[in-house]
Structures are given as C-alpha cells and as structure tokens.
Design a protein around this motif. Structure first.
Motif, mmCIF file in Angstrom:
data_model
loop_
_atom_site.group_PDB
_atom_site.id
_atom_site.type_symbol
_atom_site.label_atom_id
_atom_site.label_comp_id
_atom_site.label_asym_id
_atom_site.label_seq_id
_atom_site.Cartn_x
_atom_site.Cartn_y
_atom_site.Cartn_z
ATOM 1 N N LEU A 13 10.705 9.373 -17.739
ATOM 2 C CA LEU A 13 10.337 8.196 -18.442
ATOM 3 C C LEU A 13 10.681 7.519 -19.504
ATOM 4 N N ALA A 14 11.129 8.662 -20.490
ATOM 5 C CA ALA A 14 11.667 8.144 -21.959
ATOM 6 C C ALA A 14 12.935 7.780 -21.695
ATOM 7 N N SER A 15 13.919 8.444 -20.802
ATOM 8 C CA SER A 15 14.967 8.123 -20.873
ATOM 9 C C SER A 15 15.557 6.765 -20.054
ATOM 10 N N ALA A 16 14.251 6.419 -19.228
ATOM 11 C CA ALA A 16 14.605 5.148 -18.731
ATOM 12 C C ALA A 16 14.419 4.009 -19.550
ATOM 13 N N LYS A 17 13.689 4.151 -20.645
ATOM 14 C CA LYS A 17 13.547 3.044 -21.653
ATOM 15 C C LYS A 17 14.077 3.262 -23.085
ATOM 16 N N ALA A 18 14.557 4.313 -23.205
ATOM 17 C CA ALA A 18 15.223 4.669 -24.327
ATOM 18 C C ALA A 18 16.345 3.848 -24.750
ATOM 19 N N ALA A 19 16.221 3.297 -26.049
ATOM 20 C CA ALA A 19 17.474 2.662 -26.590
ATOM 21 C C ALA A 19 18.147 3.681 -27.678
ATOM 22 N N ALA A 20 19.192 3.067 -28.313
ATOM 23 C CA ALA A 20 19.663 3.768 -29.423
ATOM 24 C C ALA A 20 18.788 3.571 -30.690
ATOM 25 N N GLY A 21 18.205 4.890 -30.954
ATOM 26 C CA GLY A 21 17.617 4.719 -32.370
ATOM 27 C C GLY A 21 16.070 4.748 -32.094
ATOM 28 N N ASP A 22 15.723 4.104 -30.806
ATOM 29 C CA ASP A 22 14.294 3.922 -30.350
ATOM 30 C C ASP A 22 13.510 5.338 -30.582
ATOM 31 N N PRO A 23 12.409 5.314 -31.344
ATOM 32 C CA PRO A 23 11.486 6.327 -31.606
ATOM 33 C C PRO A 23 10.748 6.609 -30.119
ATOM 34 N N ALA A 24 10.220 7.852 -29.833
ATOM 35 C CA ALA A 24 9.553 8.307 -28.697
ATOM 36 C C ALA A 24 8.438 7.437 -28.375
ATOM 37 N N ALA A 25 7.616 7.058 -29.369
ATOM 38 C CA ALA A 25 6.405 6.301 -29.500
ATOM 39 C C ALA A 25 6.673 4.988 -28.996
ATOM 40 N N PHE A 26 7.785 4.230 -29.443
ATOM 41 C CA PHE A 26 8.028 3.100 -28.925
ATOM 42 C C PHE A 26 8.306 2.888 -27.409
ATOM 43 N N ASN A 27 9.023 4.124 -27.025
ATOM 44 C CA ASN A 27 9.564 4.228 -25.523
ATOM 45 C C ASN A 27 8.137 4.529 -24.696
ATOM 46 N N LEU A 55 -6.655 5.123 -17.770
ATOM 47 C CA LEU A 55 -5.532 5.496 -16.993
ATOM 48 C C LEU A 55 -4.346 5.085 -17.891
ATOM 49 N N ALA A 56 -4.533 4.143 -19.073
ATOM 50 C CA ALA A 56 -3.788 3.643 -19.814
ATOM 51 C C ALA A 56 -3.266 4.979 -20.823
ATOM 52 N N VAL A 57 -4.156 5.831 -21.060
ATOM 53 C CA VAL A 57 -4.027 6.855 -22.064
ATOM 54 C C VAL A 57 -3.140 7.905 -21.269
ATOM 55 N N ASN A 58 -3.406 8.036 -19.939
ATOM 56 C CA ASN A 58 -2.497 8.896 -19.191
ATOM 57 C C ASN A 58 -1.198 8.443 -19.157
ATOM 58 N N ILE A 59 -0.956 7.089 -18.838
ATOM 59 C CA ILE A 59 0.479 6.541 -18.907
ATOM 60 C C ILE A 59 1.305 6.836 -20.068
ATOM 61 N N LEU A 60 0.352 6.178 -21.143
ATOM 62 C CA LEU A 60 1.052 6.586 -22.606
ATOM 63 C C LEU A 60 1.342 7.944 -22.914
ATOM 64 N N CYS A 61 0.453 9.012 -22.562
ATOM 65 C CA CYS A 61 0.948 10.196 -22.741
ATOM 66 C C CYS A 61 1.983 10.799 -21.752
ATOM 67 N N ILE A 63 5.034 3.164 -25.369
ATOM 68 C CA ILE A 63 4.528 1.848 -25.580
ATOM 69 C C ILE A 63 5.208 0.976 -24.273
ATOM 70 N N ALA A 64 6.432 1.075 -24.190
ATOM 71 C CA ALA A 64 7.039 0.305 -23.192
ATOM 72 C C ALA A 64 6.922 0.763 -21.808
ATOM 73 N N ILE A 65 7.006 2.239 -21.578
ATOM 74 C CA ILE A 65 6.387 2.818 -20.149
ATOM 75 C C ILE A 65 5.073 1.942 -20.077
ATOM 76 N N LEU A 66 3.909 2.190 -20.983
ATOM 77 C CA LEU A 66 2.589 1.685 -20.803
ATOM 78 C C LEU A 66 2.813 0.011 -20.256
ATOM 79 N N VAL A 67 3.793 -0.762 -21.029
ATOM 80 C CA VAL A 67 3.600 -1.986 -20.538
ATOM 81 C C VAL A 67 4.265 -2.371 -19.055
ATOM 82 N N LEU A 68 4.985 -1.291 -18.676
ATOM 83 C CA LEU A 68 5.646 -1.559 -17.479
ATOM 84 C C LEU A 68 4.720 -1.084 -16.386
ATOM 85 N N MET A 69 4.026 0.301 -16.725
ATOM 86 C CA MET A 69 3.464 0.940 -15.582
ATOM 87 C C MET A 69 1.763 0.355 -15.538
ATOM 88 N N LEU A 70 1.314 -0.216 -16.696
ATOM 89 C CA LEU A 70 -0.012 -0.371 -16.563
ATOM 90 C C LEU A 70 -0.524 -1.539 -15.649
#
Length: 340
Positions: free
Chosen positions: A140-154, A126-132, A156-163
């Motif tokens: 989901l990316a826009s909910a955690k995106a910050a200026a200049g943050d890469p998609a991979a960092f966003n 399920l963590a793989v699912n959330i990460l993808c 991981i942030a979604i994974l930390v929030l949803m897992l």
C-alpha cells in the motif's frame, strides 16, 4: 428458486448463533487462510518466509468477519486492534490482500446493522485500521509513495483513498437493510390485509345468516298461523262436514312437511360445516344403480326430464339410495326405479 436455496445455505446458523451463517464462516476462513499465506511469503515474495508472529497476528485482522453481521461494532474494534498490533509488533508486511476485504465486509455489516451514531463510531475504527495498514503495509505504501514522502504521509493518502470505498460498502449495507425492512413491512401489510379480508368475509356470512334466520322466523310464524287457522276450521267441521275436516288435516300434514323440509334446508345452509360439494340429483340415479353388483337393478325414465327444486331432487335421490342399501345384498332382489 436456486437463489433462495443459496441464501438459506449461506445464512444457515453456525453453532446456533443468529447472524453467524455458513457464508460468514466460509468468508472468515478464506480471508484468514489467504492472510496467513501472504504473511508466510507463500503468495507475496516481499514477505519473509516462516514469520510465525506475522502469520498469527494477521488473523486478528481477518477472523472478526465471522461475527461481523452479529456484532459489527465489536468486529470493527477487533480489526482496528488487529491492525494496530500488526503495525507495532510485526511491522512492514504485505497483508492488504486479505485485510482490506475484511474491512470492506465489516463496513457492509455496519451499514446493515448499526444506527447512525454507532455507524459513525464503527467507521472511525475502520479508519484506524486503514491508517495502520497504509503505514505498515509495503504494498500500500509503494502504491502512493513519492520521492521523499514520509510513511505517515503515504498512510494518510491511503486513508483518503480507501475510506470512501469503505463508506460505499456501508451505504450498500444500509440500502439492503432498508430494502429488507420494506419487504418485511410489505409482507406484514399483506398478512394484515388477508386477515382483514377473512374477517370481512366472516362478517358478510354472519350478516347473511342473520338475514336468513330472520326471514325463516317470519316464514315459520306464517306457516304456524295458517296451520292453526286450518286446524280451527277442521275442528269446527269435524261433526258437520267430516270430509272437510279430513281435507283440513291433510292440508295441515302437507304444510307441516313443507315447513319441515324448508327448515332442514335453511338449517343445513346455516351450519358451519355445510357441504361444499354439489348435492346429488335424480339424473345421477344411473350411477347409483350401477354401483349395485348383486341385486338386479333397473332404471326407467318416463316423460320429459325437467329441473326440480334442489330439495326435491335430493330427497328423491336419498329415498332411492336408502332403499338400495336395504336390498343390494340380496342377489334375488329385483329393483325397478321409475322416474316420472
């Protein structure tokens, strides 16, 4: 009552499969329909209209909830594979509104059905699912995106929030499983106690019967001994005192009848099919006579009524009852019953 009916309806088997109920089918169809609507751009304007690949691939992330309770580990692998396919082949597409609830339901099924080792592996899928989803879902990316943050960092942030939320659903399933096990154990214990009470009751009845049988055996031995003694006296006086011999024979007759009557009562009480209803008594003779429609039946009571032994009451009632059966069909019969 309504909750019980609703539970039976939702868990009713579909196509004979256990742990695949109407509720599972309805949830899977609902999430799949919502996911297709999202992928087709009918609900979210950010998605392109008519994306056939996206509408088809999103079903890999929602349809597995149908068999999540039956095979939670397989369902977790299916939604993880579906998220990976959507991320690689479809790309950025809003589908989290249907895909995340599917993840949470699968997590609940994991806690409900899996042991600890299998649950850890299923939650990793399920963590793989959330990460993808965090990497490929624009919402989901826009909910955690910050200026200049890469998609991979966003992602991981979604994974930390949803897992942790998914783990919370798994814990809820575990709590429900433990509750169901406790209820099942309690019911089994109650059934064992009921069976034990029945066994104890049968043992008590058997012990009482053994005691009664022992006392009755002693009674018969005593009565037979007295009858033998009286018969010996009557035989000795048969030639010298005929009156004494006749009285001895009368005493033997009375004692034999009393012993026979007592034996019938004891044997009747020892029978497994002994009557449980109250036996009729002489005070009910008026009802018995009232049932006679053709013969002229009358009842007269003399003296003050008193309570007789149960055997005497029953015997008197039966004597009158048998006499009525013989005379009731004759309209010319007159039946006078006198109780003194």
């Amino acid at each position: 009552m309504a909750r019980r009916v609703a539970t039976r309806l939702l868990t009713h088997r579909v196509f004979g499969f256990s742990d695949v109920g109407l509720g599972d089918l309805a949830l899977g169809l609902g999430l799949s329909a919502f996911g297709v609507a999202l992928a087709a751009g009918l609900v979210n304007a950010h998605n392109p209209h008519g994306d056939v690949l996206g509408c088809t691939a999103v079903l890999l992330m929602t349809a597995p909830v149908v068999f999540a309770r039956r095979a939670p580990l397989l369902a977790a692998a299916a939604v993880a594979f579906g998220a990976l396919v959507n991320s690689l082949l479809v790309g950025h597409l809003v589908r989290c509104g249907a895909a995340l609830p599917a993840v949470f339901f699968v997590a609940f099924a994991i806690g409900l059905r899996c042991n600890r080792r299998r649950a850890v592996g299923a939650l990793a899928l399920l963590a793989v699912n959330i990460l993808c989803q965090g990497y490929s879902d624009p919402q989901l990316a826009s909910a955690k995106a910050a200026a200049g943050d890469p998609a991979a960092f966003n992602a991981i942030a979604i994974l930390v929030l949803m897992l942790p939320i998914a783990i919370g659903f798994a814990i809820a399933g575990l709590v429900l499983r433990q509750r169901n096990e406790a209820v099942a154990n309690l019911r089994a214990r109650n059934e064992e106690l009921r069976e034990q009470r029945e066994r104890n009751a049968r043992l008590v009845v058997e012990a009482d019967r053994a005691s009664v049988a022992s006392e009755f055996d002693s009674y018969l031995h005593e009565q037979v001994g007295q009858i033998a003694a009286i018969a010996k006296v009557g035989q000795d006086e048969l030639s010298s005192r005929p009156e004494g011999a006749r009285q001895a024979f009368k005493d033997i007759q009375d004692m034999g009848r009393a012993a026979l009557f007592h034996m019938r009562n004891v044997v009747g009480n020892l029978r497994d099919d002994a009557p449980v209803r109250p036996q009729p008594v002489l005070s009910q003779l008026d009802r018995l006579l009232g049932a006679i429609t053709r013969a002229d039946a009358r009842l007269r009571t003399e003296g003050d009524p008193c309570l007789l032994p149960p055997g005497v009451e029953l015997s008197g009632y039966r004597i009158v009852e048998h006499a009525l059966l013989a005379l009731a069909n004759d309209p010319a019969s007159r039946i006078d019953v006198v109780v003194e």
